[in-house]
Write a protein that holds these residues in place. Structure first.
Motif, PDB file in Angstrom:
ATOM      1  N   CYS A  94       0.824  -1.207   0.000  1.00 14.11           N
ATOM      2  CA  CYS A  94       0.000   0.000   0.000  1.00 14.11           C
ATOM      3  C   CYS A  94       0.858   1.255   0.000  1.00 14.11           C
ATOM      4  O   CYS A  94       1.920   1.292   0.613  1.00 14.11           O
ATOM      5  N   TRP A  95       0.352   2.256  -0.677  1.00 11.08           N
ATOM      6  CA  TRP A  95       0.946   3.586  -0.694  1.00 11.08           C
ATOM      7  C   TRP A  95      -0.120   4.538  -0.176  1.00 11.08           C
ATOM      8  O   TRP A  95      -0.946   5.025  -0.958  1.00 11.08           O
ATOM      9  N   ASP A  96      -0.152   4.741   1.123  1.00 14.83           N
ATOM     10  CA  ASP A  96      -1.105   5.664   1.755  1.00 14.83           C
ATOM     11  C   ASP A  96      -2.534   5.489   1.235  1.00 14.83           C
ATOM     12  O   ASP A  96      -3.152   6.422   0.736  1.00 14.83           O
ATOM     13  N   GLY A  97      -3.065   4.287   1.354  1.00 15.17           N
ATOM     14  CA  GLY A  97      -4.456   4.031   0.995  1.00 15.17           C
ATOM     15  C   GLY A  97      -4.686   3.475  -0.392  1.00 15.17           C
ATOM     16  O   GLY A  97      -5.795   3.097  -0.729  1.00 15.17           O
ATOM     17  N   ILE A  98      -3.664   3.406  -1.228  1.00 13.21           N
ATOM     18  CA  ILE A  98      -3.767   2.783  -2.546  1.00 13.21           C
ATOM     19  C   ILE A  98      -3.010   1.465  -2.440  1.00 13.21           C
ATOM     20  O   ILE A  98      -1.791   1.463  -2.277  1.00 13.21           O
ATOM     21  N   CYS A  99      -3.733   0.342  -2.481  1.00 13.50           N
ATOM     22  CA  CYS A  99      -3.131  -0.967  -2.237  1.00 13.50           C
ATOM     23  C   CYS A  99      -3.195  -1.849  -3.474  1.00 13.50           C
ATOM     24  O   CYS A  99      -4.156  -1.787  -4.244  1.00 13.50           O
ATOM     25  N   ALA A 100      -2.177  -2.707  -3.617  1.00 12.74           N
ATOM     26  CA  ALA A 100      -2.131  -3.666  -4.720  1.00 12.74           C
ATOM     27  C   ALA A 100      -1.645  -5.005  -4.177  1.00 12.74           C
ATOM     28  O   ALA A 100      -0.795  -5.049  -3.283  1.00 12.74           O
ATOM     29  N   LYS A 101      -2.205  -6.075  -4.720  1.00 16.08           N
ATOM     30  CA  LYS A 101      -1.724  -7.405  -4.354  1.00 16.08           C
ATOM     31  C   LYS A 101      -1.844  -8.313  -5.563  1.00 16.08           C
ATOM     32  O   LYS A 101      -2.622  -8.070  -6.478  1.00 16.08           O
ATOM     33  N   GLY A 102      -1.043  -9.343  -5.558  1.00 10.98           N
ATOM     34  CA  GLY A 102      -1.003 -10.285  -6.659  1.00 10.98           C
ATOM     35  C   GLY A 102       0.434 -10.572  -7.015  1.00 10.98           C
ATOM     36  O   GLY A 102       1.344 -10.430  -6.182  1.00 10.98           O
ATOM     37  N   ASP A 103       0.672 -10.958  -8.241  1.00 11.52           N
ATOM     38  CA  ASP A 103       2.011 -11.304  -8.706  1.00 11.52           C
ATOM     39  C   ASP A 103       2.737 -10.031  -9.130  1.00 11.52           C
ATOM     40  O   ASP A 103       2.921  -9.756 -10.312  1.00 11.52           O
ATOM     41  N   LEU A 104       3.133  -9.241  -8.139  1.00 10.46           N
ATOM     42  CA  LEU A 104       3.770  -7.942  -8.403  1.00 10.46           C
ATOM     43  C   LEU A 104       5.084  -8.135  -9.154  1.00 10.46           C
ATOM     44  O   LEU A 104       5.864  -9.026  -8.838  1.00 10.46           O
ATOM     45  N   PRO A 105       5.336  -7.305 -10.167  1.00  9.08           N
ATOM     46  CA  PRO A 105       6.546  -7.464 -10.980  1.00  9.08           C
ATOM     47  C   PRO A 105       7.813  -7.129 -10.195  1.00  9.08           C
ATOM     48  O   PRO A 105       7.841  -6.212  -9.391  1.00  9.08           O
ATOM     49  N   LEU A 106       8.848  -7.901 -10.464  1.00  8.02           N
ATOM     50  CA  LEU A 106      10.117  -7.719  -9.767  1.00  8.02           C
ATOM     51  C   LEU A 106      11.200  -7.126 -10.630  1.00  8.02           C
ATOM     52  O   LEU A 106      11.958  -6.286 -10.210  1.00  8.02           O
ATOM     53  N   ASP A 107      11.350  -7.661 -11.796  1.00  7.18           N
ATOM     54  CA  ASP A 107      12.429  -7.199 -12.664  1.00  7.18           C
ATOM     55  C   ASP A 107      12.066  -7.403 -14.091  1.00  7.18           C
ATOM     56  O   ASP A 107      11.072  -7.916 -14.423  1.00  7.18           O
TER      57      ASP A 107
END
Length: 106
Positions: free
Chosen positions: A93-106
């Motif tokens: 989360c970035w101050d109330g904006i959240c993301a989840k799943g297969d977040l990209p790494l590289d």
């Protein structure tokens, strides 16, 4: 090999591996404030420097200076500083904006 979401620090501006990978788009789930989790897309233009979340009709554009300072723009011209934090299992989360799943790494 570590799960992809563990190395997301590059997207936060805390990693040294800021690359020039343009246009990487990943389907995720996002939540704004206390709203419901909904499908969204994270597009990474430059890892560690510039990425955005498309949540329905809303686009949140993130920029990092690589020294720990991250800002988000809401598409209406408002830009504000945000702090990244891990919440719930695998939700970033970035101050109330959240993301989840297969977040990209590289």
């Amino acid at each position: 090999m570590a799960p992809r979401w563990l190395a997301l620090s590059a997207l936060l501006g805390h990693g040294a591996a800021a690359g020039a990978q343009a246009g990487l788009s990943v389907p995720l789930h996002c939540r704004i404030g206390e709203g419901q989790w909904t499908p969204c897309t994270m597009t990474v233009q430059r890892i560690g420097e510039h990425w955005w979340l498309q949540v329905g009709q809303q686009r949140f554009e993130f920029r990092s200076d690589g020294r720990g300072s991250t800002t988000v723009g809401d598409g209406a011209g408002a830009i504000r500083a945000v702090q990244p934090v891990w919440r719930e299992p695998r939700a970033l989360c970035w101050d109330g904006i959240c993301a989840k799943g297969d977040l990209p790494l590289d």
